[in-house]
Design a protein around this motif. Structure first.
Motif, PDB file in Angstrom:
ATOM      1  N   ASP A   1       2.032   3.273   2.558  1.00 25.11           N
ATOM      2  CA  ASP A   1       1.992   3.058   4.012  1.00 25.11           C
ATOM      3  C   ASP A   1       2.367   1.613   4.355  1.00 25.11           C
ATOM      4  O   ASP A   1       3.107   1.364   5.314  1.00 25.11           O
ATOM      5  N   ALA A   2       1.847   0.686   3.583  1.00 22.30           N
ATOM      6  CA  ALA A   2       2.159  -0.733   3.843  1.00 22.30           C
ATOM      7  C   ALA A   2       3.650  -0.989   3.669  1.00 22.30           C
ATOM      8  O   ALA A   2       4.274  -1.680   4.481  1.00 22.30           O
ATOM      9  N   MET A   3       4.231  -0.400   2.626  1.00 21.93           N
ATOM     10  CA  MET A   3       5.668  -0.592   2.404  1.00 21.93           C
ATOM     11  C   MET A   3       6.481   0.001   3.552  1.00 21.93           C
ATOM     12  O   MET A   3       7.456  -0.601   4.008  1.00 21.93           O
TER      13      MET A   3
ATOM     14  N   LYS B   1       6.175  -2.109   6.609  1.00 23.02           N
ATOM     15  CA  LYS B   1       6.979  -3.324   6.477  1.00 23.02           C
ATOM     16  C   LYS B   1       8.466  -2.999   6.365  1.00 23.02           C
ATOM     17  O   LYS B   1       9.287  -3.890   6.118  1.00 23.02           O
TER      18      LYS B   1
ATOM     19  N   THR C   1      -1.691  -2.668   9.253  1.00 30.85           N
ATOM     20  CA  THR C   1      -1.343  -2.892   7.869  1.00 30.85           C
ATOM     21  C   THR C   1      -1.380  -4.374   7.588  1.00 30.85           C
ATOM     22  O   THR C   1      -0.535  -5.135   8.017  1.00 30.85           O
TER      23      THR C   1
ATOM     24  N   PHE D   1       1.627  -7.548  -2.236  1.00 29.48           N
ATOM     25  CA  PHE D   1       3.011  -7.465  -2.690  1.00 29.48           C
ATOM     26  C   PHE D   1       3.267  -8.618  -3.658  1.00 29.48           C
ATOM     27  O   PHE D   1       3.161  -9.778  -3.285  1.00 29.48           O
TER      28      PHE D   1
END
Lengths: 337, 337
Positions: free
Chosen positions: A116-118, A121, B66, B100
């Motif tokens: 989800d974060a990817m 972003k 996020t 990340f």
């Protein structure tokens, strides 16, 4: 660069005028990425009013926008992931692409948070990677809107998947032992549940014949010691070569042979698998071993995910990338030509 | 959760109405992040018109947006970075924060590309990490608008920096040897140019006295072998304990002692440093060694970067986090209470 001194309208100007990031502006004009239609229209309107020329796009894409690829892995120990990541980075950095690594362990909830974060972003693609080629990551990536490449992990049938060619690498090892005149070769390897163990044993039998001896145990030095103890406790001929399933086993085998007063490679040749430098180079004598070329596998994954992100066609299916025998001193024989 | 079934206006709705991501909406309302004033105003207007209640913010921030932290490292080998990253992730994942990782090698151009990508993707903070505590990363992060925490690398004077306490860890090792009755202790360690080598030697001398013997070499098994050869070639007393600067040296020392017919720990106690499981556990006998608690160091870095991102005050300066002696079998003595 000459370009920088011209008065050409740049993607940067479009982004500023539309109040969005450069990445978003690039994607809006390229009809890729995730954004509202309002944003996309706003960017296109800004590009028109500024006279932004579409034929500057190719250069702009490379020079101005932030392209990112997400690398997911459950290989927290990092032995396989880190060389792979180094390869992905090397391949992509010339294109201005950054690689973000997220470690998801084997935890579906953690995997979901990171995916989800990817997506949030707006990464341009994802490379899914693991620690063995016959297991899937605990997350379904097949329905994403961005390209996904699977590297050193199992992928869905219609996906682009890259794995090392364990059979070919093992054939190289076995043929090398044969060329050196070894005939009583034993294979000491890891647990039968690994697909790669099956592939390596298949190559072993193809050269040694069906009655060759394959011994399964753990991926450890201790198993290498135990296997030698068992082999030398048997009646009959002892091996003149041992092909090991990884470098840790090979390290244990070499130490155990030396402690029995046997000479490596004079009495027994030993080959490892992985070319894990820190183990292979410190073994006495240093190990001849099969390198899975994970860095090259990473480079290829980077090439393919970028091609997919640029809308190029990539044939789906499993690609097996060749391994390479790295010759040191544990087999005898000279440097390989 | 009960919240999900109410008709309360969520940050999601605000983001939709404003045509921005959830992360951007959160930041706009929170007056943080990088965006144009037009975007920030648009989000605030959307929040007003929808009746989004500010007192739902705290929950919304945690549940809906996020949050991401970038981890920069030049430790491509990954021995120090991966446990650190695991700690950062463990600490932050409960807050819905993704980590990340970007690998920058020692290349300033690469570092700039990755930092730009992280800023462009609006990470909420950066943790800078390396492979030694006395070297800086090849990039200046001191002028960024987002919080930066330095972990296991050198940071600017007014920064928040976390390092392992090499002196304290080495004191534990030396005192353990003393408690076991060892008195002729030698220190076999890495190159003098490392600050951590100096700290460890300082602790060694504090216990052993000024005339103790410190031998410098490479961080390798081979150096462990060579050091033992030199020590046993000298006239006079041989050591009854060897405190090693890392586990690879200790592995070489233990193997060399066994090959001379000496018993570890019966004749000589050996202690390593790093608790690198794969080396320490495979040594015969398994190594007693100092663990730098890099996972805990990662957790603390995660806690601090999150606190800074939330606007809390964090005292700048260098924090030394304690190491811990992990007792296995190479020193004698029982399990430590």
């Amino acid at each position: 660069m000459a370009l920088a001194s011209t008065k050409r309208v740049r993607i940067y100007d479009v982004a500023q005028a539309a109040g969005v990031s450069i990445a978003t502006a690039s994607k809006a004009l390229n009809d890729t990425g995730r954004m509202t239609e309002e944003t996309r229209s706003r960017v296109k309107a800004a590009a028109n009013s500024l006279g932004f020329r579409p034929n500057a796009m190719a250069r702009a894409l490379i020079q101005r926008r932030t392209f990112t690829v997400g690398l997911l892995t459950n290989d927290t120990y990092g032995r396989f992931t880190l060389p792979l990541m180094a390869g992905v980075s090397e391949q992509l950095v010339d294109h201005g692409v950054s690689v973000f690594l997220c470690s998801i362990e084997d935890d579906p909830a953690l995997a979901k948070i990171h995916v989800d974060a990817m997506l949030d972003k707006q990464v341009d693609g994802i490379i899914a990677s693991g620690k063995r080629i016959d297991r899937r990551l605990p997350v379904d990536l097949s329905q994403l809107d961005i390209p996904v490449v699977y590297a050193f992990t199992d992928g869905p049938e219609d996906a682009v998947t890259l794995v090392s060619d364990d059979y070919q690498g093992s054939m190289q090892a076995m043929q090398w032992l044969r060329e050196l005149g070894r005939s009583r070769i034993v294979h000491v390897t890891g647990p039968q549940t690994f697909a790669s163990v099956g592939e390596r044993a298949r190559a072993y039998h193809a050269v040694q014949g069906g009655d060759g001896l394959v011994m399964h145990g753990s991926w450890s030095e201790a198993w290498g010691h135990e296997a030698v103890a068992r082999l030398w406790a048997r009646k009959g001929d002892t091996p003149d070569a041992i092909f090991c399933g990884n470098d840790q086993i090979a390290r244990g085998v070499v130490d155990a042979l030396r402690e029995r007063g046997l000479d490596v490679p004079g009495d027994v040749s030993v080959i490892g698998f992985d070319n894990w430098e820190i183990v292979a180079a410190a073994t006495r004598p240093p190990l001849t071993t099969v390198d899975m070329n994970l860095k090259e596998l990473g480079r290829e994954a980077g090439r393919l995910v970028l091609a997919l992100a640029e809308g190029k066609a990539v044939e789906p299916g499993v690609r097996k990338l060749p391994c390479q025998l790295v010759v040191r001193e544990s087999c005898g024989g000279g440097l390989r030509s």
